[in-house]
Design an enzyme around this catalytic site. Structure first.
Site, PDB file in Angstrom:
ATOM      1  N   ALA A  82       0.837  -1.209   0.000  1.00 13.90           N
ATOM      2  CA  ALA A  82       0.000   0.000   0.000  1.00 13.90           C
ATOM      3  C   ALA A  82       0.873   1.262   0.000  1.00 13.90           C
ATOM      4  O   ALA A  82       1.236   1.771  -1.067  1.00 13.90           O
ATOM      5  CB  ALA A  82      -0.934  -0.046   1.194  1.00 13.90           C
ATOM      6  N   ARG A  83       1.196   1.742   1.168  1.00 19.18           N
ATOM      7  CA  ARG A  83       2.068   2.901   1.308  1.00 19.18           C
ATOM      8  C   ARG A  83       3.008   2.677   2.480  1.00 19.18           C
ATOM      9  O   ARG A  83       2.587   2.168   3.521  1.00 19.18           O
ATOM     10  CB  ARG A  83       1.242   4.169   1.588  1.00 19.18           C
ATOM     11  CG  ARG A  83       0.625   4.799   0.363  1.00 19.18           C
ATOM     12  CD  ARG A  83       1.664   5.428  -0.562  1.00 19.18           C
ATOM     13  NE  ARG A  83       1.023   6.041  -1.711  1.00 19.18           N
ATOM     14  CZ  ARG A  83       0.777   5.433  -2.873  1.00 19.18           C
ATOM     15  NH1 ARG A  83       1.126   4.178  -3.042  1.00 19.18           N
ATOM     16  NH2 ARG A  83       0.192   6.079  -3.864  1.00 19.18           N
ATOM     17  N   HIS A 137       8.738  -0.595  -5.341  1.00 18.46           N
ATOM     18  CA  HIS A 137       7.393  -0.077  -5.647  1.00 18.46           C
ATOM     19  C   HIS A 137       6.926  -0.555  -7.037  1.00 18.46           C
ATOM     20  O   HIS A 137       6.753   0.260  -7.951  1.00 18.46           O
ATOM     21  CB  HIS A 137       7.379   1.458  -5.557  1.00 18.46           C
ATOM     22  CG  HIS A 137       6.002   2.038  -5.363  1.00 18.46           C
ATOM     23  ND1 HIS A 137       5.751   3.114  -4.565  1.00 18.46           N
ATOM     24  CD2 HIS A 137       4.792   1.677  -5.872  1.00 18.46           C
ATOM     25  CE1 HIS A 137       4.455   3.413  -4.601  1.00 18.46           C
ATOM     26  NE2 HIS A 137       3.854   2.539  -5.394  1.00 18.46           N
ATOM     27  N   GLU A 181      10.747   6.604  -0.076  1.00 14.61           N
ATOM     28  CA  GLU A 181      11.225   6.066  -1.365  1.00 14.61           C
ATOM     29  C   GLU A 181      11.976   7.133  -2.146  1.00 14.61           C
ATOM     30  O   GLU A 181      11.575   8.293  -2.125  1.00 14.61           O
ATOM     31  CB  GLU A 181      10.016   5.583  -2.173  1.00 14.61           C
ATOM     32  CG  GLU A 181       9.367   4.380  -1.518  1.00 14.61           C
ATOM     33  CD  GLU A 181       8.028   4.017  -2.128  1.00 14.61           C
ATOM     34  OE1 GLU A 181       7.709   4.489  -3.237  1.00 14.61           O
ATOM     35  OE2 GLU A 181       7.295   3.273  -1.478  1.00 14.61           O
TER      36      GLU A 181
HETATM   37  C1  8YV Z   1       2.237   3.246  -9.033  1.00 17.44           C
HETATM   38  C2  8YV Z   1       0.829   3.676  -6.892  1.00 17.44           C
HETATM   39  O1  8YV Z   1       3.414   2.512  -8.899  1.00 17.44           O
HETATM   40  O2  8YV Z   1      -1.411   3.327  -7.520  1.00 17.44           O
HETATM   41  C3  8YV Z   1      -0.624   3.943  -6.816  1.00 17.44           C
HETATM   42  O3  8YV Z   1      -1.025   4.800  -6.017  1.00 17.44           O
HETATM   43  O4  8YV Z   1       1.570   4.146  -6.087  1.00 17.44           O
HETATM   44  C4  8YV Z   1       1.353   2.757  -7.935  1.00 17.44           C
HETATM   45  O5  8YV Z   1       0.386   2.072  -8.614  1.00 17.44           O
HETATM   46  C5  8YV Z   1       2.494   4.671  -9.194  1.00 17.44           C
HETATM   47  O6  8YV Z   1       1.358   5.450  -9.219  1.00 17.44           O
HETATM   48  C6  8YV Z   1       3.354   4.984 -10.410  1.00 17.44           C
HETATM   49  O7  8YV Z   1       4.239   5.861  -9.942  1.00 17.44           O
END
Ligand code: 8YV
Length: 312
Positions: free
Chosen positions: A230-231, A278, A260
Site C-alpha cells: 500500500a504505502r 514499488h 522512497e
Molecule cells: C504506481 C501507486 O506505482 O497506484 C498507486 O497509487 O503508487 C502505484 O500504482 C504509481 O502510481 C506509479 O508511480
C-alpha cells in the site's frame, strides 16, 4: 496550440510518446532544480501527470496558476492535497480497477517469497553455496491465517486469491464491509493477533499514518509475516526494523517504504525480508491500461467533458 502539461515522473516510452503527440510535455523529473523550468513555463501548465507516490505538493500547485487537472497514474491520492485542489477548482483523477489484480498478485507473491525463502534461496544457489550446505526450512502458507488491513478493491482481490490457498481470512477497516464474508476485527492490533500473514492494503494519508506500529507488530508475533503493497507511511518503519532485527516478527515483504527510493540499510541486509522497488502495478499490461485512463482523463478535461475517473 497543444495544451502544456507537466510530467512529474517518467512513464513508459510509448506512453510518453502518446503524451507528446497530444500535448507539449515538460519533464520536471529531468530538472535538478525545478525552479527555472517552473518560472519559464509554470504560467502555461494546464495539467500535471504524476504517480500515486509522487503526487503534487501544494507549493507546486501554487506555482501553476492555469492548472486544471492533476492526472494521477495510480490509485493513491495521499500525495495530493484534495481539499486544496477542490478550492482551486483543479480536477484530480486516478486509475482505479485496472491495477487491482496486479497489486493483489504482488501481495501474494511477497507472502510466498518471504515464507518460502524464494529470494534468499535463489541467492544461495546463484552464489554456488548449495554444494557446501543447506538452507533453513521455509514456512507453510496454504491453510494459514491471513489478516488484511483495508478491504477495498485491492484487499478483496487479495482475499479472493488467499481463498485459493485455503487461508482463513480476517480484516480490519474503518467499518465492516457489507457482504464481505470474512471476519471483521475493529482494530489493527486485533486482526494482527489472529494472523500468520498481515497484509497492508489500506490507503495512505493522515488517517492511516503509522497504524502498523510496535504494538501491532508484537501482536503479529515472532511467527508472523508482514506484507505491505500500500504505502510506506502506513507502517512505522523504524518500529518494523526493530521488530525484525529483534526477531519479534518473522519476516516482511515490502513493495513500499517511508522515504522512497531510500530503503533503510538494516532492511537491505536482512535475509528474512523481500524488497521490491514499488512495483505492484508495474506490468506492461497494467501500465498500458493505467496510461489509457490518464490519457482519457486529460482528453475529456481539455474537451470540456467530465474526466471519467475523477475523484475531485
Ligand atoms: C504506481 C501507486 O506505482 O497506484 C498507486 O497509487 O503508487 C502505484 O500504482 C504509481 O502510481 C506509479 O508511480
Amino acid at each position: 496550440m497543444k495544451p502544456e502539461i507537466l510530467l512529474i515522473e517518467p512513464m513508459m516510452p510509448e506512453v510518453e510518446a502518446r503524451l507528446e503527440a497530444a500535448y507539449q510535455v515538460h519533464r520536471l523529473f529531468q530538472e535538478r532544480d525545478p525552479k527555472p523550468l517552473l518560472e519559464r513555463v509554470g504560467a502555461h501548465i494546464r495539467a500535471i501527470v504524476t504517480g500515486g507516490g509522487s503526487g503534487a505538493s501544494n507549493e507546486l500547485i501554487e506555482a501553476l496558476p492555469a492548472l486544471e487537472i492533476i492526472a494521477i497514474n495510480g490509485i493513491g491520492t495521499d500525495a495530493v492535497d484534495l481539499e486544496r485542489a477542490r478550492s482551486r477548482r483543479v480536477r484530480v483523477t486516478t486509475t482505479p480497477e485496472v491495477l487491482t489484480d496486479d497489486v493483489a498478485d504482488m501481495a501474494i507473491a511477497l507472502m510466498l517469497a518471504v515464507a518460502r525463502r524464494l529470494c534468499a534461496n535463489d541467492r544461495f544457489v546463484r552464489e554456488g553455496r548449495w554444494p557446501g550446505g543447506s538452507v533453513p526450512l521455509g514456512r507453510k502458507v496454504s491453510g494459514k491465517r491471513l489478516g488484511i488491513i483495508g478491504l477495498g478493491r485491492v484487499g478483496r482481490a487479495i482475499a479472493r486469491r488467499a481463498e485459493g490457498f485455503g487461508m482463513t481470512i480476517g480484516y480490519t477497516d474503518l467499518r465492516p464491509v457489507e457482504g464481505a464474508g470474512y471476519r471483521y476485527y475493529p482494530t489493527v492490533a486485533e486482526v494482527a493477533r489472529e494472523a500468520d500473514f498481515l497484509v497492508v492494503a489500506a490507503s495512505g494519508g493522515v488517517g492511516s499514518r503509522g497504524i502498523v506500529n510496535a504494538g501491532v507488530l508484537d501482536a503479529l508475533g515472532p511467527e508472523g509475516v508482514l506484507v505491505n503493497v500500500a504505502r510506506g507511511s502506513v507502517v512505522d518503519e523504524p518500529a518494523l526494523v526493530a521488530a525484525l532485527s529483534e526477531r519479534r516478527v518473522a519476516g516482511a515483504g515490502l513493495d513500499v517504504f517511508a522515504h522512497e527510493p531510500e530503503v533503510p540499510a538494516a532492511l537491505r541486509e536482512m535475509q528474512q525480508v523481500v524488497l521490491q522497488p514499488h512495483q505492484a502495478s508495474a506490468t506492461l499490461e497494467t501500465r498500458r491500461a493505467m496510461a489509457d485512463l490518464v490519457l482519457r482523463n486529460l482528453e475529456a478535461q481539455f474537451a470540456g467533458r467530465e474526466p471519467p475517473t475523477a475523484v475531485v
